[in-house]
Design a protein around this motif. Structure first.
Motif, PDB file in Angstrom:
ATOM      1  N   UNK A  88      56.621  60.219   6.456  1.00  0.00           N
ATOM      2  CA  UNK A  88      55.446  60.219   7.030  1.00  0.00           C
ATOM      3  C   UNK A  88      54.638  61.167   6.144  1.00  0.00           C
ATOM      4  N   UNK A  89      54.927  61.698   5.009  1.00  0.00           N
ATOM      5  CA  UNK A  89      53.928  62.627   4.228  1.00  0.00           C
ATOM      6  C   UNK A  89      53.499  63.741   4.982  1.00  0.00           C
ATOM      7  N   UNK A  90      54.460  64.467   5.710  1.00  0.00           N
ATOM      8  CA  UNK A  90      54.147  65.826   6.416  1.00  0.00           C
ATOM      9  C   UNK A  90      52.973  65.682   7.395  1.00  0.00           C
ATOM     10  N   UNK A  91      52.896  64.423   8.080  1.00  0.00           N
ATOM     11  CA  UNK A  91      51.795  64.241   9.066  1.00  0.00           C
ATOM     12  C   UNK A  91      52.557  63.703  10.147  1.00  0.00           C
ATOM     13  N   UNK A  92      52.181  64.627  11.353  1.00  0.00           N
ATOM     14  CA  UNK A  92      52.829  64.006  12.620  1.00  0.00           C
ATOM     15  C   UNK A  92      52.444  62.487  13.108  1.00  0.00           C
ATOM     16  N   UNK A  93      53.375  61.663  13.266  1.00  0.00           N
ATOM     17  CA  UNK A  93      53.278  60.328  13.301  1.00  0.00           C
ATOM     18  C   UNK A  93      52.651  60.010  14.708  1.00  0.00           C
ATOM     19  N   UNK A  94      52.741  60.924  15.800  1.00  0.00           N
ATOM     20  CA  UNK A  94      52.124  61.000  17.213  1.00  0.00           C
ATOM     21  C   UNK A  94      50.652  61.314  17.237  1.00  0.00           C
ATOM     22  N   UNK A  95      50.411  62.512  16.802  1.00  0.00           N
ATOM     23  CA  UNK A  95      48.769  62.899  16.937  1.00  0.00           C
ATOM     24  C   UNK A  95      48.251  63.416  15.518  1.00  0.00           C
TER      25      UNK A  95
END
Length: 308
Positions: A88-95
């Motif tokens: 996810x390229x260091x991005x939270x998939x939830x927020x």
């Protein structure tokens, strides 16, 4: 079928950058009870009660697999596994906040106190393991699924032995024969053009178990050879209970191989590359074939027996 699409004839003479990820959301209810023993109702993906909030916390929201250290979390407390953190390229998939390098040490500590059943529970493994021992066990669990033994193509199907037997028959159209002795005749025109080829797999039902007979042509160093070998549809310890022999010859000459069938846990290529079977050089194979040496006509006989 040989690479390149040319059919090989076998004659049987026997009785025998941006990506979207779906995030799983679930209502979490903390429940400190341990999973019930295998066989109980409500068993979910991992053999664990699916409504148990502790285990839902340990399930990665991206890949839905159970998480093992390092377990990562975003500044808002959303967790995911280390493999998916990269995906996810260091991005939270939830927020959608940047994840950074925050470890969820509390969740990792909670996992240490848990006991969980093997993921192969539905295949027969009824043991319970500490959470962090489960993964290591599953890599070597004797009930883990087998990979399809078909060698004519790269098949990704896995399952237990009865499932694979049906798969081989229905999907690969493999010949199934009953009996512990066999007599195969392998035929190929223009054998000098065949460098790497695999003949159709044959499966024998013998002593209530299944054995796969392989035959193929390949280069051994600089020498073109043919090779026949047997694999057992079961694990290594069971395979050692059986032996087999293969024989080929003509014109007063004969080659005989005797050995123990390899388990299908060992890949077809691994067995072939270890040369664990009957190997026939091309010149000798053509000599056994007779005639003008322009057509391969090899008769391979064999038998399977059970060691006392």
């Amino acid at each position: 079928m040989a690479p390149g699409g040319s059919a090989l004839k076998e004659v049987l003479e026997s009785n025998s950058t941006g990506m979207d990820y779906e995030v799983k959301t679930a209502k979490v209810e903390v429940n400190n009870s341990k999973p019930t023993k295998p066989g109980g109702a409500g068993i979910g993906k991992y053999g664990i009660h699916s409504n148990n909030g502790v285990y839902e916390l340990l399930e990665c929201p991206v890949c839905t697999n159970l998480m093992y250290p390092p377990i990562h979390q975003c500044p808002n407390g959303h967790t995911l596994c280390s493999n998916c953190k990269v995906r996810v390229q260091n991005t939270c998939p939830t927020c959608r906040y940047e994840l950074g390098n925050i470890r969820c040490l509390a969740l990792e500590k909670v996992a240490e106190s848990l006991e969980v059943p093997c993921r192969n529970q539905n295949l027969g493994c009824h043991d319970i393991f500490p959470y962090y021992s489960k993964l290591k066990h599953e890599q070597h669990c004797r009930f883990r699924p087998y990979t399809c033994p078909y060698a004519g193509s790269e098949c990704s199907v896995t399952g237990d032995i009865p499932t694979l037997v049906v798969h081989l028959k229905d999907d690969h159209k493999v010949d199934m024969h009953d009996g512990c002795t066999f007599n195969h005749r392998y035929v190929k025109s223009n054998p000098h053009e065949v460098e790497n080829a695999t003949w159709m797999l044959t499966v024998f039902n013998c002593f209530g178990r299944q054995f796969c007979l392989h035959f193929e042509a390949f280069q051994l160093g600089m020498a073109p050879v043919y090779m026949a070998f047997l694999r057992f549809m079961g694990d290594e310890n069971e395979a050692k209970k059986f032996s087999y022999s293969l024989e080929v010859g003509a014109h007063g000459r004969k080659l005989i191989w005797q050995g123990i069938p390899r388990s299908i846990r060992d890949s077809h290529r691994k067995v072939r590359d270890s040369q664990d079977g009957l190997i026939i050089t091309r010149n000798l194979a053509l000599y056994f074939s007779g005639g003008d040496r322009q057509e391969l006509k090899l008769r391979v006989t064999g038998r399977i027996w059970k060691e006392e």
